[in-house]
Design a protein around this motif. Structure first.
Motif, PDB file in Angstrom:
ATOM      1  N   GLN A  54       4.011   0.178 -11.271  1.00  0.00           N
ATOM      2  CA  GLN A  54       4.733   0.644 -12.457  1.00  0.00           C
ATOM      3  C   GLN A  54       5.269   2.059 -12.250  1.00  0.00           C
ATOM      4  OE1 GLN A  54       2.374   0.726 -16.036  1.00  0.00           O
ATOM      5  NE2 GLN A  54       4.192   0.795 -17.344  1.00  0.00           N
ATOM      6  N   LEU A  55       4.452   2.950 -11.696  1.00  0.00           N
ATOM      7  CA  LEU A  55       4.895   4.326 -11.461  1.00  0.00           C
ATOM      8  C   LEU A  55       6.053   4.400 -10.470  1.00  0.00           C
ATOM      9  CD1 LEU A  55       1.688   6.544 -11.263  1.00  0.00           C
ATOM     10  CD2 LEU A  55       3.604   6.796 -12.830  1.00  0.00           C
ATOM     11  N   VAL A  56       6.009   3.555  -9.456  1.00  0.00           N
ATOM     12  CA  VAL A  56       7.043   3.562  -8.426  1.00  0.00           C
ATOM     13  C   VAL A  56       8.253   2.734  -8.867  1.00  0.00           C
ATOM     14  CG1 VAL A  56       7.498   2.929  -6.013  1.00  0.00           C
ATOM     15  CG2 VAL A  56       5.361   4.002  -6.608  1.00  0.00           C
ATOM     16  N   ARG A  57       8.078   1.975  -9.949  1.00  0.00           N
ATOM     17  CA  ARG A  57       9.132   1.156 -10.525  1.00  0.00           C
ATOM     18  C   ARG A  57       9.590   0.050  -9.582  1.00  0.00           C
ATOM     19  NH1 ARG A  57       8.793   4.979 -13.822  1.00  0.00           N
ATOM     20  NH2 ARG A  57       9.916   5.493 -15.661  1.00  0.00           N
ATOM     21  N   VAL A  58       8.595  -0.691  -9.073  1.00  0.00           N
ATOM     22  CA  VAL A  58       8.870  -1.882  -8.284  1.00  0.00           C
ATOM     23  C   VAL A  58       8.021  -3.022  -8.841  1.00  0.00           C
ATOM     24  CG1 VAL A  58       9.453  -0.633  -6.159  1.00  0.00           C
ATOM     25  CG2 VAL A  58       7.104  -1.401  -6.521  1.00  0.00           C
ATOM     26  N   GLN A  59       8.347  -4.225  -8.452  1.00  0.00           N
ATOM     27  CA  GLN A  59       7.569  -5.381  -8.867  1.00  0.00           C
ATOM     28  C   GLN A  59       6.196  -5.338  -8.200  1.00  0.00           C
ATOM     29  OE1 GLN A  59       8.559  -7.776 -11.117  1.00  0.00           O
ATOM     30  NE2 GLN A  59      10.322  -6.421 -11.413  1.00  0.00           N
ATOM     31  N   ALA A  60       5.203  -5.887  -8.871  1.00  0.00           N
ATOM     32  CA  ALA A  60       3.833  -5.904  -8.336  1.00  0.00           C
ATOM     33  C   ALA A  60       3.786  -6.601  -6.976  1.00  0.00           C
ATOM     34  CB  ALA A  60       2.900  -6.589  -9.327  1.00  0.00           C
ATOM     35  N   GLN A  61       4.547  -7.669  -6.811  1.00  0.00           N
ATOM     36  CA  GLN A  61       4.568  -8.399  -5.537  1.00  0.00           C
ATOM     37  C   GLN A  61       5.102  -7.514  -4.412  1.00  0.00           C
ATOM     38  OE1 GLN A  61       6.789 -12.038  -5.667  1.00  0.00           O
ATOM     39  NE2 GLN A  61       6.335 -12.566  -3.551  1.00  0.00           N
ATOM     40  N   THR A  62       6.146  -6.751  -4.698  1.00  0.00           N
ATOM     41  CA  THR A  62       6.704  -5.835  -3.697  1.00  0.00           C
ATOM     42  C   THR A  62       5.674  -4.770  -3.336  1.00  0.00           C
ATOM     43  OG1 THR A  62       8.945  -6.193  -4.509  1.00  0.00           O
ATOM     44  CG2 THR A  62       8.561  -4.180  -3.247  1.00  0.00           C
ATOM     45  N   MET A  63       4.986  -4.225  -4.338  1.00  0.00           N
ATOM     46  CA  MET A  63       3.961  -3.228  -4.076  1.00  0.00           C
ATOM     47  C   MET A  63       2.833  -3.831  -3.254  1.00  0.00           C
ATOM     48  SD  MET A  63       2.910  -0.178  -4.104  1.00  0.00           S
ATOM     49  CE  MET A  63       4.195   0.573  -5.095  1.00  0.00           C
ATOM     50  N   GLY A  64       2.483  -5.066  -3.539  1.00  0.00           N
ATOM     51  CA  GLY A  64       1.420  -5.732  -2.784  1.00  0.00           C
ATOM     52  C   GLY A  64       1.741  -5.806  -1.301  1.00  0.00           C
ATOM     53  N   LYS A  65       2.984  -6.121  -0.972  1.00  0.00           N
ATOM     54  CA  LYS A  65       3.401  -6.171   0.435  1.00  0.00           C
ATOM     55  C   LYS A  65       3.340  -4.789   1.075  1.00  0.00           C
ATOM     56  CE  LYS A  65       6.508 -10.096  -0.213  1.00  0.00           C
ATOM     57  NZ  LYS A  65       7.929 -10.512  -0.212  1.00  0.00           N
ATOM     58  N   THR A  66       3.799  -3.792   0.351  1.00  0.00           N
ATOM     59  CA  THR A  66       3.761  -2.417   0.863  1.00  0.00           C
ATOM     60  C   THR A  66       2.319  -1.989   1.104  1.00  0.00           C
ATOM     61  OG1 THR A  66       5.809  -1.839  -0.278  1.00  0.00           O
ATOM     62  CG2 THR A  66       4.379  -0.011   0.350  1.00  0.00           C
ATOM     63  N   LEU A  67       1.439  -2.295   0.153  1.00  0.00           N
ATOM     64  CA  LEU A  67       0.037  -1.901   0.283  1.00  0.00           C
ATOM     65  C   LEU A  67      -0.665  -2.653   1.413  1.00  0.00           C
ATOM     66  CD1 LEU A  67      -1.004  -1.501  -3.461  1.00  0.00           C
ATOM     67  CD2 LEU A  67      -0.395   0.293  -1.803  1.00  0.00           C
ATOM     68  N   SER A  68      -0.296  -3.901   1.638  1.00  0.00           N
ATOM     69  CA  SER A  68      -0.894  -4.646   2.753  1.00  0.00           C
ATOM     70  C   SER A  68      -0.599  -3.957   4.073  1.00  0.00           C
ATOM     71  CB  SER A  68      -0.373  -6.086   2.788  1.00  0.00           C
ATOM     72  OG  SER A  68      -0.875  -6.805   1.693  1.00  0.00           O
ATOM     73  N   ARG A  69       0.636  -3.516   4.226  1.00  0.00           N
ATOM     74  CA  ARG A  69       1.014  -2.809   5.455  1.00  0.00           C
ATOM     75  C   ARG A  69       0.260  -1.473   5.566  1.00  0.00           C
ATOM     76  NH1 ARG A  69       5.309  -2.588   9.223  1.00  0.00           N
ATOM     77  NH2 ARG A  69       5.695  -0.472   9.922  1.00  0.00           N
ATOM     78  N   LEU A  70       0.197  -0.727   4.471  1.00  0.00           N
ATOM     79  CA  LEU A  70      -0.525   0.549   4.476  1.00  0.00           C
ATOM     80  C   LEU A  70      -2.006   0.345   4.784  1.00  0.00           C
ATOM     81  CD1 LEU A  70       1.088   2.312   1.379  1.00  0.00           C
ATOM     82  CD2 LEU A  70       1.424   2.903   3.796  1.00  0.00           C
ATOM     83  N   GLU A  71      -2.584  -0.703   4.203  1.00  0.00           N
ATOM     84  CA  GLU A  71      -3.998  -0.993   4.426  1.00  0.00           C
ATOM     85  C   GLU A  71      -4.260  -1.383   5.884  1.00  0.00           C
ATOM     86  OE1 GLU A  71      -7.345  -3.153   1.728  1.00  0.00           O
ATOM     87  OE2 GLU A  71      -5.547  -4.339   2.156  1.00  0.00           O
ATOM     88  N   SER A  72      -3.363  -2.170   6.464  1.00  0.00           N
ATOM     89  CA  SER A  72      -3.557  -2.601   7.858  1.00  0.00           C
ATOM     90  C   SER A  72      -3.490  -1.429   8.834  1.00  0.00           C
ATOM     91  CB  SER A  72      -2.529  -3.673   8.235  1.00  0.00           C
ATOM     92  OG  SER A  72      -1.243  -3.117   8.377  1.00  0.00           O
ATOM     93  N   HIS A  73      -2.838  -0.347   8.443  1.00  0.00           N
ATOM     94  CA  HIS A  73      -2.758   0.849   9.282  1.00  0.00           C
ATOM     95  C   HIS A  73      -3.789   1.915   8.895  1.00  0.00           C
ATOM     96  CE1 HIS A  73       1.137  -0.933  10.375  1.00  0.00           C
ATOM     97  NE2 HIS A  73       0.924  -0.298  11.521  1.00  0.00           N
ATOM     98  N   GLY A  74      -4.659   1.582   7.925  1.00  0.00           N
ATOM     99  CA  GLY A  74      -5.721   2.502   7.550  1.00  0.00           C
ATOM    100  C   GLY A  74      -5.304   3.640   6.639  1.00  0.00           C
ATOM    101  N   HIS A  75      -4.121   3.524   6.010  1.00  0.00           N
ATOM    102  CA  HIS A  75      -3.628   4.607   5.155  1.00  0.00           C
ATOM    103  C   HIS A  75      -4.200   4.551   3.732  1.00  0.00           C
ATOM    104  CE1 HIS A  75      -1.016   5.767   8.343  1.00  0.00           C
ATOM    105  NE2 HIS A  75      -0.277   4.685   8.265  1.00  0.00           N
ATOM    106  N   ILE A  76      -4.571   3.356   3.283  1.00  0.00           N
ATOM    107  CA  ILE A  76      -5.124   3.205   1.935  1.00  0.00           C
ATOM    108  C   ILE A  76      -6.306   2.249   1.971  1.00  0.00           C
ATOM    109  CG2 ILE A  76      -2.950   3.693   0.703  1.00  0.00           C
ATOM    110  CD1 ILE A  76      -3.808   0.208   0.432  1.00  0.00           C
ATOM    111  N   LEU A  77      -7.088   2.277   0.902  1.00  0.00           N
ATOM    112  CA  LEU A  77      -8.152   1.306   0.684  1.00  0.00           C
ATOM    113  C   LEU A  77      -7.891   0.620  -0.645  1.00  0.00           C
ATOM    114  CD1 LEU A  77     -11.414   3.294   1.561  1.00  0.00           C
ATOM    115  CD2 LEU A  77     -10.418   1.401   2.844  1.00  0.00           C
ATOM    116  N   ARG A  78      -8.138  -0.690  -0.686  1.00  0.00           N
ATOM    117  CA  ARG A  78      -8.076  -1.431  -1.948  1.00  0.00           C
ATOM    118  C   ARG A  78      -9.463  -2.005  -2.211  1.00  0.00           C
ATOM    119  NH1 ARG A  78      -2.741  -5.227  -1.656  1.00  0.00           N
ATOM    120  NH2 ARG A  78      -3.309  -5.375   0.536  1.00  0.00           N
ATOM    121  N   VAL A  79      -9.985  -1.685  -3.385  1.00  0.00           N
ATOM    122  CA  VAL A  79     -11.311  -2.154  -3.774  1.00  0.00           C
ATOM    123  C   VAL A  79     -11.180  -2.840  -5.127  1.00  0.00           C
ATOM    124  CG1 VAL A  79     -13.672  -1.421  -4.312  1.00  0.00           C
ATOM    125  CG2 VAL A  79     -12.366  -0.221  -2.551  1.00  0.00           C
TER     126      VAL A  79
END
Length: 160
Positions: A54-79
């Motif tokens: 919502q803050l970035v103003r993208v669809q949740a599905q688009t954010m999910g793809k972005t976060l998957s990539r970030l998570e696979s590179h160790g940049h973020i954690l999802r809990v």
């Protein structure tokens, strides 16, 4: 280019800068979309995936793809959220913080190739955005510009 309208010059320059920046970002596992997400997390702290989208103003599905990539590179954690098992809380890792700093340096290196001072260019572009937003934009866009939210750009699926 001498006959090109200003809008064409701006959009061409933007595409060239973004393409060059994305090439550099790829080395550290980032994309432009990923940089926006980690900048928001760095500024606001952990939040749900839905709040971030919502803050970035993208669809949740688009954010999910972005976060998957970030998570696979160790940049973020999802809990999984303890208060709502359907949602995930996203937080920035130390590696993500370091990548955010590196992304700033990479952006500056892209602009350093031009014969204009990057700080001057940035100030001029900010003036153009503010002025045009105040004259021609919807109240929502004006609020985004006034608050300096990083998600002003429209969603670009090829950057996920």
């Amino acid at each position: 280019m001498d006959r090109w309208p200003t809008g064409r010059l701006l959009s061409t320059a933007a595409r060239l800068v973004e393409h060059s920046w994305n090439e550099k970002l790829g080395v550290i596992g980032l994309t432009h979309a990923g940089v926006i997400a980690i900048e928001v997390l760095a500024a606001n702290g952990p939040m749900t995936q839905a709040q971030l989208a919502q803050l970035v103003r993208v669809q949740a599905q688009t954010m999910g793809k972005t976060l998957s990539r970030l998570e696979s590179h160790g940049h973020i954690l999802r809990v999984r959220s303890t208060s709502d098992r359907r949602s995930h809380v996203v937080s920035l890792t130390e590696q993500g913080s370091e990548a955010a700093s590196a992304a700033v340096d990479m952006e500056r290196s892209v602009l350093a190739a031009a014969s204009i001072d990057p700080d001057v260019l940035r100030q001029e572009l900010q003036s153009v955005v503010r002025e045009l937003a105040s004259r021609f934009s919807s109240p929502a866009t004006k609020a985004i510009v006034a608050n300096g939210e990083p998600g002003l750009s429209v969603e670009a699926p090829d950057q996920v």
